[in-house]
Design an enzyme around this catalytic site. Structure first.
Site, PDB file in Angstrom:
ATOM      1  CD  GLU A 266      28.453 102.616  22.095  1.00 40.11           C
ATOM      2  OE1 GLU A 266      29.112 102.105  21.168  1.00 40.11           O
ATOM      3  OE2 GLU A 266      28.832 102.587  23.274  1.00 40.11           O
TER       4      GLU A 266
ATOM      5  CG  HIS B 152      23.533 100.365  23.666  1.00 46.23           C
ATOM      6  ND1 HIS B 152      23.968  99.532  24.669  1.00 46.23           N
ATOM      7  CD2 HIS B 152      24.182 101.542  23.852  1.00 46.23           C
ATOM      8  CE1 HIS B 152      24.844 100.190  25.417  1.00 46.23           C
ATOM      9  NE2 HIS B 152      24.978 101.406  24.952  1.00 46.23           N
TER      10      HIS B 152
ATOM     11  CG  HIS C 128      28.563 100.170  27.907  1.00 46.73           C
ATOM     12  ND1 HIS C 128      29.353 100.476  26.815  1.00 46.73           N
ATOM     13  CD2 HIS C 128      27.467 100.927  27.757  1.00 46.73           C
ATOM     14  CE1 HIS C 128      28.770 101.393  26.085  1.00 46.73           C
ATOM     15  NE2 HIS C 128      27.614 101.684  26.632  1.00 46.73           N
TER      16      HIS C 128
HETATM   17 ZN   LIG Z   1      26.115 102.870  25.838  1.00 44.15          ZN
END
Ligand SMILES: [Zn+2]
Length: 210
Positions: A71, A89, A151
């Protein structure tokens, strides 16, 4: 504490607090043109400073043996747009529940203002892609937090501590809302009520000394 040490510290905390399971989730912190980021495929509670790669803001690997988190393009896109210094995240449970079922997290508590009020859910795109980075960037505009459809969540801050606390708050707000939906119809704060909170925080009560 060095940037890499901070990643180890907050990576461990994220797992301990149940915000992250195994290798899901990633953190980064920036200094100048360099960004320290958690590595791809490593458990966040078992990081050592050397395991954490350092990239520059253009995405070139500067230091480290392991590959940066998949990411990382999203993190870099967020730095480019927001000028923030840290990004967290996670795939935390309640954040992901909201991100899977709703278009936004409405302000059910005045602390939502600390994240910018309504938290938007970025449109779904495959993880690690420029499309997802662009969608997150749009959802984050003017805010400290966004959710990513099907997500998880992403938060930003002037320090890794701030970004991490924003992630904890985002998860708490999502949990309150989701649990509230199970009990009844959660009341949503109006623009007027939120403006009054801002006004109040700017004019705190003062207590005269005797
Ligand atoms: Zn993720």
């Amino acid at each position: 504490m060095s940037l890499r040490e901070q990643l180890c510290d907050y990576g461990r905390r994220a797992v301990e607090l149940g915000l992250v399971i195994g290798t899901s989730g990633n953190l980064s912190v920036r200094q100048g043109d360099l960004v320290a980021v958690t590595p791809s495929g490593a458990a966040l509670d078992r990081l050592t400073p050397e395991m954490c790669p350092i990239v520059d803001v253009e995405g070139y690997l500067v230091e480290g043996e392991l590959q940066p988190s998949s990411e990382t393009p999203m993190h870099l896109a967020v730095y480019e747009t927001t000028g923030t210094q840290a990004v967290v995240h996670t795939h935390s449970v309640f954040g992901t529940v909201v991100a899977t079922t709703m278009a936004e997290l409405p302000p059910v508590h005045y602390n939502a203002l600390l994240l910018g009020g309504v938290v938007k859910v970025a449109e779904y795109a495959t993880y690690g892609t420029p499309e997802l980075a662009a969608n997150v960037r749009a959802a984050l505009a003017g805010k400290q937090a966004a959710l990513m459809a099907n997500h998880g969540g992403v938060t930003i801050g002037a320090t890794l501590e701030q970004a991490f606390e924003a992630t904890r708050l985002l998860e708490w707000l999502c949990e309150v809302y989701v649990r509230g939906l199970g009990v009844g119809k959660p009341a949503i704060l109006t623009e007027e009520q939120l403006a009054a909170v801002v006004e109040r925080s700017l004019n705190p009560p003062s207590f005269p000394r005797r």
